[in-house]
Design a protein around this motif. Structure first.
Motif, PDB file in Angstrom:
ATOM      1  N   ARG A  39       0.817  -1.217   0.000  1.00 13.46           N
ATOM      2  CA  ARG A  39       0.000   0.000   0.000  1.00 13.46           C
ATOM      3  C   ARG A  39       0.851   1.268   0.000  1.00 13.46           C
ATOM      4  O   ARG A  39       0.416   2.321  -0.427  1.00 13.46           O
ATOM      5  CB  ARG A  39      -0.910  -0.019   1.231  1.00 13.46           C
ATOM      6  N   LEU A  40       2.087   1.157   0.459  1.00 15.25           N
ATOM      7  CA  LEU A  40       2.957   2.326   0.608  1.00 15.25           C
ATOM      8  C   LEU A  40       4.181   2.187  -0.298  1.00 15.25           C
ATOM      9  O   LEU A  40       4.913   1.209  -0.212  1.00 15.25           O
ATOM     10  CB  LEU A  40       3.394   2.451   2.071  1.00 15.25           C
ATOM     11  N   LEU A  41       4.387   3.171  -1.158  1.00 14.56           N
ATOM     12  CA  LEU A  41       5.557   3.182  -2.033  1.00 14.56           C
ATOM     13  C   LEU A  41       6.706   3.975  -1.428  1.00 14.56           C
ATOM     14  O   LEU A  41       7.868   3.665  -1.645  1.00 14.56           O
ATOM     15  CB  LEU A  41       5.205   3.783  -3.391  1.00 14.56           C
ATOM     16  N   ALA A  42       6.351   5.017  -0.670  1.00 12.16           N
ATOM     17  CA  ALA A  42       7.377   5.893  -0.096  1.00 12.16           C
ATOM     18  C   ALA A  42       6.779   6.720   1.029  1.00 12.16           C
ATOM     19  O   ALA A  42       5.562   6.771   1.203  1.00 12.16           O
ATOM     20  CB  ALA A  42       7.937   6.819  -1.176  1.00 12.16           C
ATOM     21  N   LEU A  43       7.669   7.344   1.790  1.00 13.40           N
ATOM     22  CA  LEU A  43       7.296   8.346   2.790  1.00 13.40           C
ATOM     23  C   LEU A  43       7.967   9.650   2.401  1.00 13.40           C
ATOM     24  O   LEU A  43       9.118   9.661   1.968  1.00 13.40           O
ATOM     25  CB  LEU A  43       7.798   7.956   4.178  1.00 13.40           C
ATOM     26  N   GLU A  44       7.250  10.724   2.570  1.00  9.19           N
ATOM     27  CA  GLU A  44       7.815  12.057   2.421  1.00  9.19           C
ATOM     28  C   GLU A  44       7.964  12.608   3.835  1.00  9.19           C
ATOM     29  O   GLU A  44       6.984  12.680   4.582  1.00  9.19           O
ATOM     30  CB  GLU A  44       6.875  12.932   1.605  1.00  9.19           C
ATOM     31  N   ILE A  45       9.185  12.967   4.202  1.00 14.62           N
ATOM     32  CA  ILE A  45       9.458  13.428   5.563  1.00 14.62           C
ATOM     33  C   ILE A  45       9.984  14.854   5.509  1.00 14.62           C
ATOM     34  O   ILE A  45      10.960  15.145   4.813  1.00 14.62           O
ATOM     35  CB  ILE A  45      10.471  12.515   6.267  1.00 14.62           C
TER      36      ILE A  45
END
Length: 144
Positions: A39-45
């Motif tokens: 469900r998650l490709l990446a995180l933007e932090i």
């Protein structure tokens, strides 16, 4: 004893070279961006430069005092991080293993609940909402 916020990946082996010299125990933890079952490709932090580093330094200093650490290191990344990439690391060094383990858990709990970072999940359909604080993270912090 240091805290760093950086966009670049870190090399765990290089970071630990010479870390905790003379201590009886070194504990490390590396957090990875979870894919949440695809469900998650990446995180933007995102973070607020200056304020974030100051907060991490304060958490590290508090852990050193509370657990009698010989050394500590916190690295947290920012920017867009793909699933599976390292997002952060904590290393603690102490005379005895119990203090090193407890200090590492203490730092991880503080980082998860109080470090001034903002995270947004990016899925197959693009960016989603910013991630809210979780009750279980607050509960973990309350033990300290």
């Amino acid at each position: 004893m240091a805290a760093r916020v950086q966009a670049e990946p870190f090399d765990l082996a290089a970071e630990l070279s010479g870390f905790g010299t003379g201590a009886g125990a070194v504990v490390t933890f590396t957090g990875l961006v979870r894919d949440e079952g695809g469900r998650l490709l990446a995180l933007e932090i995102e973070h607020y430069p200056g304020m974030t580093e100051k907060a991490l330094q304060a958490y590290g200093a508090a852990a050193a005092e509370r657990f009698g650490l010989d050394d500590w290191l916190v690295i947290h990344r920012h920017g867009r991080l793909a699933a599976g990439q390292p997002i952060m690391m904590v290393a603690t060094a102490a005379r005895h293993r119990q203090a090193a383990f407890q200090a590492a858990e203490y730092l991880m709990d503080w980082l998860k609940s109080r470090a001034p970072f903002w995270k947004r999940e990016i899925g197959p359909d693009g960016p989603g909402a910013w991630v809210d604080a979780r009750t279980e993270d607050e509960d973990a912090l309350s033990r300290w």
